[in-house]
Design a protein around this motif. Structure first.
Motif, PDB file in Angstrom:
ATOM      1  N   ASN A 107       1.217  -1.532   0.085  1.00  0.00           N
ATOM      2  CA  ASN A 107      -0.341   0.477  -0.113  1.00  0.00           C
ATOM      3  C   ASN A 107       0.949   1.044  -0.186  1.00  0.00           C
ATOM      4  N   ARG A 108       1.627   1.426  -0.870  1.00  0.00           N
ATOM      5  CA  ARG A 108       2.033   2.135  -0.918  1.00  0.00           C
ATOM      6  C   ARG A 108       2.809   2.359  -2.632  1.00  0.00           C
ATOM      7  N   ARG A 109       2.047   4.137  -3.172  1.00  0.00           N
ATOM      8  CA  ARG A 109       2.277   4.354  -3.912  1.00  0.00           C
ATOM      9  C   ARG A 109       3.642   4.868  -4.377  1.00  0.00           C
ATOM     10  N   GLY A 110       3.942   4.958  -6.716  1.00  0.00           N
ATOM     11  CA  GLY A 110       5.235   5.325  -6.599  1.00  0.00           C
ATOM     12  C   GLY A 110       6.563   3.912  -6.335  1.00  0.00           C
ATOM     13  N   TYR A 111       7.805   4.403  -6.681  1.00  0.00           N
ATOM     14  CA  TYR A 111       8.853   4.315  -7.091  1.00  0.00           C
ATOM     15  C   TYR A 111       9.557   3.727  -5.718  1.00  0.00           C
ATOM     16  N   PRO A 153      10.961 -12.445 -16.585  1.00  0.00           N
ATOM     17  CA  PRO A 153      10.566 -12.086 -17.709  1.00  0.00           C
ATOM     18  C   PRO A 153       9.637 -12.041 -18.799  1.00  0.00           C
ATOM     19  N   GLN A 154       9.111 -13.374 -18.567  1.00  0.00           N
ATOM     20  CA  GLN A 154       7.491 -14.458 -19.362  1.00  0.00           C
ATOM     21  C   GLN A 154       6.574 -14.003 -18.548  1.00  0.00           C
ATOM     22  N   ALA A 155       6.010 -13.239 -17.613  1.00  0.00           N
ATOM     23  CA  ALA A 155       5.600 -13.005 -16.342  1.00  0.00           C
ATOM     24  C   ALA A 155       4.951 -12.060 -17.454  1.00  0.00           C
ATOM     25  N   ARG A 156       3.499 -11.833 -17.197  1.00  0.00           N
ATOM     26  CA  ARG A 156       2.967 -10.825 -17.955  1.00  0.00           C
ATOM     27  C   ARG A 156       2.299 -10.203 -16.457  1.00  0.00           C
ATOM     28  N   THR A 157       3.035  -8.561 -16.631  1.00  0.00           N
ATOM     29  CA  THR A 157       2.999  -7.822 -15.148  1.00  0.00           C
ATOM     30  C   THR A 157       2.481  -6.327 -15.262  1.00  0.00           C
ATOM     31  N   ALA A 158       1.824  -6.345 -14.399  1.00  0.00           N
ATOM     32  CA  ALA A 158       0.598  -4.797 -14.102  1.00  0.00           C
ATOM     33  C   ALA A 158       0.437  -4.313 -12.859  1.00  0.00           C
ATOM     34  N   VAL A 159       0.689  -2.776 -12.866  1.00  0.00           N
ATOM     35  CA  VAL A 159       0.741  -2.068 -11.849  1.00  0.00           C
ATOM     36  C   VAL A 159      -1.078  -1.826 -11.299  1.00  0.00           C
ATOM     37  N   PHE A 160      -1.430  -1.788  -9.838  1.00  0.00           N
ATOM     38  CA  PHE A 160      -2.307  -1.437  -9.685  1.00  0.00           C
ATOM     39  C   PHE A 160      -2.962  -0.227  -9.043  1.00  0.00           C
ATOM     40  N   LEU A 195      -0.139  -9.494 -10.315  1.00  0.00           N
ATOM     41  CA  LEU A 195      -0.370  -7.898 -10.025  1.00  0.00           C
ATOM     42  C   LEU A 195       0.335  -7.707  -8.828  1.00  0.00           C
ATOM     43  N   VAL A 196       0.620  -6.415  -9.294  1.00  0.00           N
ATOM     44  CA  VAL A 196       1.868  -5.756  -8.623  1.00  0.00           C
ATOM     45  C   VAL A 196      -0.045  -3.963  -7.584  1.00  0.00           C
ATOM     46  N   ALA A 197      -0.319  -3.661  -6.578  1.00  0.00           N
ATOM     47  CA  ALA A 197      -1.267  -3.171  -6.225  1.00  0.00           C
ATOM     48  C   ALA A 197      -1.331  -2.406  -5.346  1.00  0.00           C
ATOM     49  N   THR A 198      -1.637  -1.577  -4.573  1.00  0.00           N
ATOM     50  CA  THR A 198      -2.383  -0.745  -3.340  1.00  0.00           C
ATOM     51  C   THR A 198      -3.836  -2.055  -3.045  1.00  0.00           C
ATOM     52  N   GLN A 199      -4.117  -0.668  -2.310  1.00  0.00           N
ATOM     53  CA  GLN A 199      -4.944  -1.198  -1.604  1.00  0.00           C
ATOM     54  C   GLN A 199      -6.428  -0.532  -2.996  1.00  0.00           C
ATOM     55  N   ALA A 200      -6.729  -0.472  -3.522  1.00  0.00           N
ATOM     56  CA  ALA A 200      -6.985  -0.070  -4.646  1.00  0.00           C
ATOM     57  C   ALA A 200      -7.466  -1.770  -5.237  1.00  0.00           C
ATOM     58  N   ALA A 201      -6.695  -2.971  -5.307  1.00  0.00           N
ATOM     59  CA  ALA A 201      -7.041  -4.282  -5.297  1.00  0.00           C
ATOM     60  C   ALA A 201      -7.709  -4.952  -4.381  1.00  0.00           C
ATOM     61  N   ALA A 202      -7.728  -4.809  -3.499  1.00  0.00           N
ATOM     62  CA  ALA A 202      -8.750  -5.173  -1.953  1.00  0.00           C
ATOM     63  C   ALA A 202      -9.685  -5.076  -1.811  1.00  0.00           C
ATOM     64  N   LYS A 203     -10.668  -4.149  -2.615  1.00  0.00           N
ATOM     65  CA  LYS A 203     -11.837  -3.805  -1.944  1.00  0.00           C
ATOM     66  C   LYS A 203     -12.690  -4.568  -3.545  1.00  0.00           C
ATOM     67  N   LEU A 231      -2.424 -16.596  -5.348  1.00  0.00           N
ATOM     68  CA  LEU A 231      -1.318 -16.500  -4.596  1.00  0.00           C
ATOM     69  C   LEU A 231      -1.453 -14.798  -3.709  1.00  0.00           C
ATOM     70  N   VAL A 232      -1.224 -14.653  -2.660  1.00  0.00           N
ATOM     71  CA  VAL A 232      -1.035 -13.060  -2.481  1.00  0.00           C
ATOM     72  C   VAL A 232      -0.015 -12.798  -1.366  1.00  0.00           C
ATOM     73  N   GLY A 233       0.934 -11.871  -2.450  1.00  0.00           N
ATOM     74  CA  GLY A 233       2.355 -11.902  -1.063  1.00  0.00           C
ATOM     75  C   GLY A 233       1.496 -10.239  -0.769  1.00  0.00           C
ATOM     76  N   VAL A 234       2.153 -10.286   1.076  1.00  0.00           N
ATOM     77  CA  VAL A 234       2.240  -9.146   1.329  1.00  0.00           C
ATOM     78  C   VAL A 234       3.407  -8.378   0.925  1.00  0.00           C
ATOM     79  N   VAL A 235       3.913  -7.528   1.083  1.00  0.00           N
ATOM     80  CA  VAL A 235       5.378  -7.035   0.451  1.00  0.00           C
ATOM     81  C   VAL A 235       6.192  -6.950   2.132  1.00  0.00           C
ATOM     82  N   ASP A 236       4.803  -5.820   2.852  1.00  0.00           N
ATOM     83  CA  ASP A 236       5.441  -5.295   3.804  1.00  0.00           C
ATOM     84  C   ASP A 236       4.052  -5.062   4.896  1.00  0.00           C
ATOM     85  N   ALA A 237       3.919  -6.301   5.670  1.00  0.00           N
ATOM     86  CA  ALA A 237       2.847  -5.915   6.142  1.00  0.00           C
ATOM     87  C   ALA A 237       2.911  -5.204   7.040  1.00  0.00           C
TER      88      ALA A 237
END
Length: 610
Positions: free
Chosen positions: A419-423, A497-504, A530-538, A547-553
């Motif tokens: 749950n952190r936008r940007g880089y 590199p072969q995976a189709r990846t997106a940011v939400f 899919l790499v996402a902020t809270q936008a994907a949790a609702k 599989l859901v991985g929480v990067v920084d719980a």
């Protein structure tokens, strides 16, 4: 003398008194034009009374407007909301009239026959047009397309006076929902909840409920079946469903359309103003039964509101903290009380206020304790980063990387939640230690590598990333510290590199249309990770997500927010609950530096009582 108190939709503290001239009859809810200084202003009559006289000279109402009268209970709600929120009642009135202030849709131009006139040269094409048109009024382009002629044939008939162009006022058509169209197959818990809500609607009177169901338990199906029962009992009943995010509306609209055979009305800032006016007019005329919308839909002029649903009632987006400040959940309960309607607060992780009211038996407490169908809750595990830290300058631990690889190899989807936008949340100089902040504040600038800019998420300040440190002038000394979703996506692309990846996130999906497109791509299996902020949790349903991985719980547990633990539990429960298919349980891995924290332990134990 007759006097009317008129509430003007401006930030004024009270209604103003005006004399009612002879020949004008006004009642509570009427819309009138009144003088205010040198201008005529629209106002709402909140009281009309006879008086023997006045110690001051009153200005007179200029005239009554032809616009629809606001229902009396809507006026009651506007006045109550102003008192409750300590806001100027005129601001509440402005919100209630917002749809009416929008421009009308452009009239539709159609062609029709002029009496029995015939063209001077009746060619085969002209004759076919006249036969196809008959006595109807049809858009010229549609008529030409149906007959298979060019638009010049239609234009020639118009120029000759055989056809005439008429403008038809655009009126929104909201077909009546069919409660028997496609009933859902409910389990015992869902059926009991739907029956309790539907019976309360049928009895009438104020009835609040907490619909407390774990993620995937079928809360939506339960309250839609209750809505069907309400429509069977009273076909004129109106139903309002509030959602915290615009991005969620499309999925719910599709489910309502499938259930009732017709689409509901939509109300939020993403709807074009002319369409909002059509919805407003249809609601006050009773021509619209179901409305799906954001918190501002509470102020629509319902004439027969029987059921009000607040989905994801715990969500902080229901609180408006700019301009007119109010909490949509609380006003929803108040509106239901004023209307004598049933209100349902639905959530997998109810807010503490709602839980307290349910435990005090102020609300009926309806529980859905198992997932709908064969789906089960995911297995949740805590990854202790002290035992298996990521490699330097990476953010995914070895167990999480391994799980991502296994999931991708099986052709299943993964979600990485941060749950952190940007880089990167911090940019500092490695020479002098200077941290980049917004001007005149201590707010750190967040690096957004997609745009090459540093942005303050509090003030909105934005600048290009400089090449030299603004403090010491050292070149190429600025470094990015910490991860955001863009940085995690960069790492994922390097690992797979072969995976189709997106940011939400709100940066990659700035409007409802782009958010719906990304959600649809995920549902269709066009995204692997899919790499996402809270936008994907609702409230989204991704059928192949296992599989859901929480990067920084630990992220939400920091800082001085008194509700940090509650909000972290709610957010992580919503995020991890997305994992799992009907034929396969999912997994959720939470990277944490504090695995002994009670909130994280409760999540791992699937124990929401914490």
């Amino acid at each position: 003398m007759k006097v009317a108190s008129v509430l003007i939709p401006l930030p004024v503290p009270e209604a103003f008194d005006y004399e009612v001239p002879e020949g004008i009859d006004v009642v509570r809810g009427d819309q009138v034009a009144v003088p205010l200084g040198p201008r005529l202003m629209r106002g709402i009559v909140v009281e009309a009374r006879e008086t023997t006289g006045s110690n001051r000279r009153l200005k007179a109402i200029d005239h009554r407007l032809d616009d629809p009268r606001l229902p009396e209970r809507t006026v009651d709600f506007v006045e109550w909301a102003g008192r409750w929120t300590l806001s100027a009642p005129g601001e509440m009135a402005a919100t209630a009239l917002k749809g009416l202030r929008a421009p009308r849709p452009r009239p539709e131009r159609r062609v029709r026959r002029v009496g029995e006139r015939m063209p001077a040269r009746p060619t085969a094409a002209r004759t076919a047009v006249l036969e196809a048109l008959g006595q109807r009024a049809v858009p010229g382009a549609d008529l030409a397309r149906a007959v298979g002629v060019s638009s010049s044939v239609i234009k020639g008939l118009v120029d000759e006076g055989v056809l005439e162009v008429v403008e038809i006022e655009a009126v929104a058509a909201f077909d009546a929902p069919d409660p028997d169209h496609a009933p859902s197959d409910l389990n015992a818990d869902q059926a009991a909840a739907a029956r309790a809500i539907g019976d309360a609607v049928t009895r009438g009177g104020f009835a609040p409920f907490l619909l407390d169901g774990i993620t995937g338990s079928g809360k939506t199906e339960a309250y839609l079946e209750a809505a069907a029962q309400a429509l069977k009992a009273d076909p004129t009943a109106q139903i309002l469903i509030l959602l915290p995010e615009i991005a969620l509306t499309q999925a719910l609209i599709e489910r309502i359309t499938a259930r009732f055979g017709t689409a509901p009305a939509e109300w939020h800032s993403g709807v074009a103003p002319p369409r909002r006016r059509q919805v407003w007019e249809a609601v006050v005329a009773g021509r619209c039964n179901i409305v799906v919308g954001a918190r501002s839909a509470l102020f629509l002029p319902f004439v027969n509101l029987r059921l009000l649903v607040v989905d994801e009632e715990h969500d902080g987006s229901f609180k408006q903290d700019e301009g007119l400040i109010y909490h949509g959940r609380d006003l929803a309960v108040a509106r239901a009380r004023i209307e004598g309607a049933t209100v349902v607060l639905a959530s997998a992780t109810p807010s503490l206020e709602t839980l307290w009211n349910a435990r005090q038996r102020r609300y009926g407490w309806l529980r859905l304790e198992r997932r709908h169908g064969a789906a089960v809750l995911p297995d949740i595990a805590l990854l202790d980063l002290r035992a298996s830290p990521p490699d330097p300058q990476t953010w995914l631990s070895a167990p999480l990387r391994e799980a991502l690889g296994e999931t991708f190899a099986r052709g299943e989807q993964s979600l990485l939640f941060l749950n952190r936008r940007g880089y990167a949340p911090v940019v500092l100089c490695r020479v002098c230690g200077h941290r980049m902040t917004a001007p005149d504040t201590d707010s750190w600038l967040v690096e957004h590598r997609y745009t090459g800019r540093l942005i303050c998420h509090l003030t909105g300040f934005s600048m290009m990333r400089p090449k030299t440190c603004p403090s010491c002038g050292a070149e190429d000394s600025l470094v990015s510290v910490g991860p955001g979703v863009e940085r995690v996506e960069e790492e994922v692309r390097q690992l797979f590199p072969q995976a189709r990846t997106a940011v939400f996130s709100s940066d990659t999906t700035p409007d409802a249309r782009s958010a719906r497109a990304l959600i649809q791509a995920m549902q269709d299996g066009q995204i692997d990770i899919l790499v996402a902020t809270q936008a994907a949790a609702k409230g989204h349903n991704f059928p192949n997500l296992t599989l859901v991985g929480v990067v920084d719980a630990d992220l939400g547990l920091r800082g001085g927010d008194l509700r940090a633990a509650e909000r972290t539990f709610q957010l992580l429960s919503q995020a991890t609950g997305r994992a799992g298919r009907a034929d396969k349980p999912g997994r959720a891995l939470l990277q944490t530096w504090t695995p002994e924290h009670p909130v994280l332990m409760a999540l791992a134990a699937a124990d929401p009582t914490h």
